[in-house]
Write an enzyme that holds these catalytic residues in place. Structure first.
Site, PDB file in Angstrom:
ATOM      1  CE  LYS A  95      12.897  11.164  83.747  1.00  0.00           C
ATOM      2  NZ  LYS A  95      13.912  11.854  84.535  1.00  0.00           N
ATOM      3  CD  GLN A 147      16.695  14.098  84.916  1.00  0.00           C
ATOM      4  OE1 GLN A 147      15.503  13.928  84.743  1.00  0.00           O
ATOM      5  NE2 GLN A 147      17.509  13.083  85.158  1.00  0.00           N
ATOM      6  CG  ASP A 154      12.124  12.040  90.787  1.00  0.00           C
ATOM      7  OD1 ASP A 154      12.204  11.013  90.096  1.00  0.00           O
ATOM      8  OD2 ASP A 154      12.615  13.132  90.461  1.00  0.00           O
TER       9      ASP A 154
HETATM   10  N1  GUN Z   1      18.825  11.762  87.812  1.00  0.00           N
HETATM   11  C1  GUN Z   1      19.131  10.459  87.650  1.00  0.00           C
HETATM   12  N2  GUN Z   1      18.064   9.694  87.943  1.00  0.00           N
HETATM   13  C2  GUN Z   1      17.073  10.532  88.299  1.00  0.00           C
HETATM   14  C3  GUN Z   1      15.727  10.337  88.698  1.00  0.00           C
HETATM   15  O1  GUN Z   1      15.214   9.223  88.812  1.00  0.00           O
HETATM   16  N3  GUN Z   1      15.025  11.477  88.966  1.00  0.00           N
HETATM   17  C4  GUN Z   1      15.566  12.705  88.877  1.00  0.00           C
HETATM   18  N4  GUN Z   1      14.792  13.742  89.193  1.00  0.00           N
HETATM   19  N5  GUN Z   1      16.806  12.922  88.510  1.00  0.00           N
HETATM   20  C5  GUN Z   1      17.552  11.834  88.222  1.00  0.00           C
END
Ligand code: GUN
Length: 280
Positions: free
Chosen positions: A50, A94, A117
């Site tokens: 990211k 996350q 998200d």
């Molecule tokens: N963990 C696995 N996929 C995601 C996601 O798309 N966003 C977040 N915040 N955590 C994750």
């Protein structure tokens, strides 16, 4: 007939290039804050990716790597600070969080206007009524792939395997809004194989290597594999038995190089959307 491979990596590069161009026209850089609690190795990899995506798009990115011993109060206090910062447009925490932290409370604490998200119940509500501000990243990435390859869900039988809040449920909603006839299968569905075999568009998001065998794929179906599993040899793979499925599918996504890169590209697009909103 051989299936067309949906190239998520190439498409993600295009999406990010467009995001970069649009971001360059804003009075300031879009800003994304990424919070990682604990040391889940997979999460660590995602967070690093990211940061690279933000660099590619010309965004400000800030990373908060917190120890697994972080308290709920400390995490909420960090989020509160980020909610109030003018240079931060998106906040991503996350998942999964280490044991002892309350995920629901954390997701609720993120300002819905910064919830890139699309996990906050307010944004999930907007999505449910068909008026989303943010696209949920993984399902949004899948829809973008379908669009690019000229595949319309309208009037098609769409079968989603998995009912998670992150993928299965929002995926079903997006396909429904695109006028698909949608069936969601899950661990209590007795005839998953039979239903999958009826799908024109089959999306698998379960996380079980070898789940989707060739006999579960209808001739000419579009097969989208959202899963990121490791097989016995430690190699990254999806839910779909790729070779068997590709013999019957018209279009298929590979793992890696399919849905994964698109998820990340959609996060960048959501951050740009948030920045536009905040800039008025
Ligand atoms: N963990 C696995 N996929 C995601 C996601 O798309 N966003 C977040 N915040 N955590 C994750």
């Amino acid at each position: 007939m051989a299936a067309t491979i949906i190239d998520g990596k190439a498409l993600a590069t295009q999406v990010k290039a467009q995001v970069r161009e649009e971001a360059a026209g804003l009075p300031r850089k879009p800003g994304l804050a990424v919070i990682l609690v604990g040391d889940n190795p997979a999460s660590r990899v995602y967070v690093t990716s990211k940061r690279k995506d933000c660099e590619e798009c010309g965004f400000l990115s800030e990373e908060f790597a917190l120890p697994a011993t972080t308290t709920q109060k400390e995490l909420l206090s960090l989020i509160d600070g980020l909610n109030h910062r003018d240079d931060i447009d998106g906040i991503l925490c996350q998942l999964p969080l280490p044991q002892g932290l309350n995920e629901r409370e954390v997701l609720l604490a993120i300002d819905p206007a910064k919830d890139v998200d699309c996990f906050h119940p307010y944004n999930v509500g907007l999505l449910t009524i068909g008026e989303p501000r943010f696209q949920p990243c993984t399902p949004g990435g899948v829809m973008e792939m379908l669009k690019t390859y000229g595949i319309s869900p309208a009037g098609k039988r769409c079968v989603v395997l998995g009912r998670s809040n992150i993928v299965g449920k929002p995926m079903a909603l997006l396909l429904l809004h695109a006028h698909g006839t949608v069936t969601v299968c899950h661990s209590k569905t007795p005839n998953m194989a039979e239903l999958a075999a009826e799908a024109d568009i089959l999306v698998s998001a379960v996380g079980k290597t070898g789940l989707v065998t060739g006999d579960m794929v209808k001739e000419g179906a579009v097969v989208i594999d959202v899963a990121m599993n490791r097989n016995a040899a430690g190699k990254l793979c999806g839910d779909v038995c790729y070779a068997e499925a590709a013999e019957k599918a018209s279009f298929i996504t590979p793992v890696p190089g399919g849905v994964g890169p698109m998820t990340r590209a959609m996060l960048m697009r959501n951050t740009l959307t948030a920045a536009r909103m905040h800039l008025g």
